[in-house]
Write a protein that holds these residues in place. Structure first.
Motif, mmCIF file in Angstrom:
data_model
loop_
_atom_site.group_PDB
_atom_site.id
_atom_site.type_symbol
_atom_site.label_atom_id
_atom_site.label_comp_id
_atom_site.label_asym_id
_atom_site.label_seq_id
_atom_site.Cartn_x
_atom_site.Cartn_y
_atom_site.Cartn_z
ATOM 1 N N ALA A 121 -2.500 -2.565 2.570
ATOM 2 C CA ALA A 121 -1.515 -3.561 2.145
ATOM 3 C C ALA A 121 -0.151 -3.295 2.761
ATOM 4 N N ALA A 122 0.497 -4.361 3.192
ATOM 5 C CA ALA A 122 1.777 -4.227 3.878
ATOM 6 C C ALA A 122 2.934 -4.874 3.115
ATOM 7 N N ALA A 123 2.669 -5.455 1.945
ATOM 8 C CA ALA A 123 3.717 -6.142 1.191
ATOM 9 C C ALA A 123 3.512 -5.895 -0.287
ATOM 10 N N CYS A 124 4.618 -5.880 -1.023
ATOM 11 C CA CYS A 124 4.573 -5.688 -2.467
ATOM 12 C C CYS A 124 4.116 -6.965 -3.162
ATOM 13 N N VAL A 125 3.488 -6.782 -4.300
ATOM 14 C CA VAL A 125 3.145 -7.907 -5.163
ATOM 15 C C VAL A 125 4.046 -7.835 -6.393
#
Length: 213
Positions: A205-209
């Motif tokens: 994963a490369a982005a925050c949720v």
């Protein structure tokens, strides 16, 4: 009586030390992060030359079978008005904190090259860290954040945990920061458990949720 006097003197010394220590410095920034993955092997798109091996190394794994790389994404940074010189972000200053212990850096003889008997030595530390960063890291190595809020950064980095963590069951790990006083807040999401990252392995994963409610 003599024992009692010694105890009084010891208490007085401890109180004096506490007074000298003073209050803890105020946090200069609040850093929100997500622990996105635990990876058990690092693969390299381009195998690297290391002094501890007579071949170019295409992947690394921990010597301890329970070791792993904890991969994090820095979501946003909120720097307080009290940070006159700004907040100095340096990816090497992050540590994993778990049950009173901190993990960071790369200890010698903790990594195995391509499943062989060859292990990392101190001289190969920087080339290995650079190669891992090239596969995993997103965002700058260092940056000065001045007063203000910086959303949607999505700076990704990995911290090596060489051995099994006591009482760890795969939940979000806590981050700490060694450079300047800061508050670090995870978003509560548990990480994925990945056999490998980098190179020909699946992505991470490369982005925050959004944080859990």
């Amino acid at each position: 009586m003599r024992h009692f006097i010694r105890r009084i003197a010891m208490l007085a010394a401890l109180l004096a030390l506490a007074a000298c220590a003073g209050p803890r410095p105020k946090a200069l920034a609040v850093l929100h992060y997500q622990h996105v993955a635990n990876a058990h092997e690092i693969r390299f798109t381009n195998p690297i030359a290391l002094s501890a091996a007579l071949y170019r190394v295409g992947h690394l794994s921990p010597v301890d079978s329970e070791g792993f790389w904890a991969v994090f994404v820095l979501c946003n940074v909120d720097v307080t008005e009290g940070a006159r010189r700004g907040f100095h972000y340096n990816v090497n200053q992050f540590r994993v904190s778990h049950e009173g212990r901190e993990f960071g850096g790369l200890p010698p003889y903790s990594l195995r090259y391509q499943g062989q008997v060859d292990l990392n030595n101190a001289g190969d530390t920087l080339p290995i860290l650079d190669a891992i960063a090239a596969e995993i890291q997103e965002g700058p190595h260092e940056q000065i954040f001045h007063t203000g809020f910086y959303p949607d950064l999505n700076y990704r980095f990995a911290i090596f945990v060489p051995k099994a963590l006591v009482n760890y069951a795969g939940e979000e790990l806590k981050l700490s920061y060694k450079g300047q006083p800061a508050i670090l807040v995870g978003n509560g999401k548990p990480p994925s458990d990945l056999p490998a990252v980098g190179g020909s392995a699946g992505g991470v994963a490369a982005a925050c949720v959004p944080p859990l409610p």
